[in-house]
Scaffold this motif. Sequence first.
Motif, PDB file in Angstrom:
ATOM      1  N   LEU A  39       0.814  -1.216   0.000  1.00  0.00           N
ATOM      2  CA  LEU A  39       0.000   0.000   0.000  1.00  0.00           C
ATOM      3  C   LEU A  39       0.849   1.270   0.000  1.00  0.00           C
ATOM      4  O   LEU A  39       0.541   2.209  -0.753  1.00  0.00           O
ATOM      5  N   ILE A  64      -4.980  -6.520   1.715  1.00  0.00           N
ATOM      6  CA  ILE A  64      -4.396  -5.476   0.872  1.00  0.00           C
ATOM      7  C   ILE A  64      -5.417  -4.981  -0.145  1.00  0.00           C
ATOM      8  O   ILE A  64      -5.601  -3.781  -0.332  1.00  0.00           O
ATOM      9  N   GLU A  67      -8.236  -2.833   1.494  1.00  0.00           N
ATOM     10  CA  GLU A  67      -7.845  -1.466   1.819  1.00  0.00           C
ATOM     11  C   GLU A  67      -7.514  -0.658   0.574  1.00  0.00           C
ATOM     12  O   GLU A  67      -7.802   0.539   0.501  1.00  0.00           O
ATOM     13  N   LEU A  68      -6.940  -1.309  -0.431  1.00  0.00           N
ATOM     14  CA  LEU A  68      -6.630  -0.622  -1.678  1.00  0.00           C
ATOM     15  C   LEU A  68      -7.877  -0.009  -2.298  1.00  0.00           C
ATOM     16  O   LEU A  68      -7.860   1.100  -2.824  1.00  0.00           O
TER      17      LEU A  68
END
Length: 229
Positions: A39, A64, A67-68
């Motif tokens: 990130l 990941i 949240e991306l």
Amino acid sequence: MSQTVLIVEDEPKLAALMQDYLHASGFQTRHIANGLEVLPAVRAAMPDLVLLDLMLPGRDGADICRELRTFSYVPVIMLTAKVEEVDRLLGLQLGADDYICKPFSPKEVVARVQAILRRATQWQTAPPDAAPATPAGLVIDDARYSASFAGQPLELTPVEFRLLKTLSAQPGRVFSRDQLMNNLYQDDRVVTDRTVDSHIKNLRRKLDAVSREREMIRSIYGVGYCFDA
């Protein structure tokens, strides 16, 4: 200008192999092996696409990807050795654009990358006069790959965005599952009815959150789905 693919893979030989094939096809690449570094690297220099392994040291690919999607719609292809259908759907629901199971052919990876980037370019660069009229209250922003209803933003994955745009472009038209999948995925991928049903379910939930007065996506028994204007 060459497009950049971020390869997130902790197997050095596999990562090097994918880099070689992508370079041969004209792409630039960056490589990260630890999930904790992904990130920050994406925020520092946004790639054109992310090849994201599911099982990583430091932080797994599912977290990941989740949240991306809170700050970027960069296309994501998830790579994994898990082949169960539930895992495949989970990857798509997290916001991934595609899902490739190991072992795979590097040529297939390159073909998937090319197909997704081609679709992303088509959606993001469509001329303004080609944009279809949308139902009252619904705003679709191709440049930002975002949508809102009645002034409230809809937090959509890239696949959900394309699905909403396809349905809302022709209110009242009934689309079969096959027609919807052909509009969303144009690379001859084998998918199931459960995949489009899963995306519809998630899209409905997000639309219902901003418009509780009516159901905008209707199921037509035995046929498919339509957008109710």
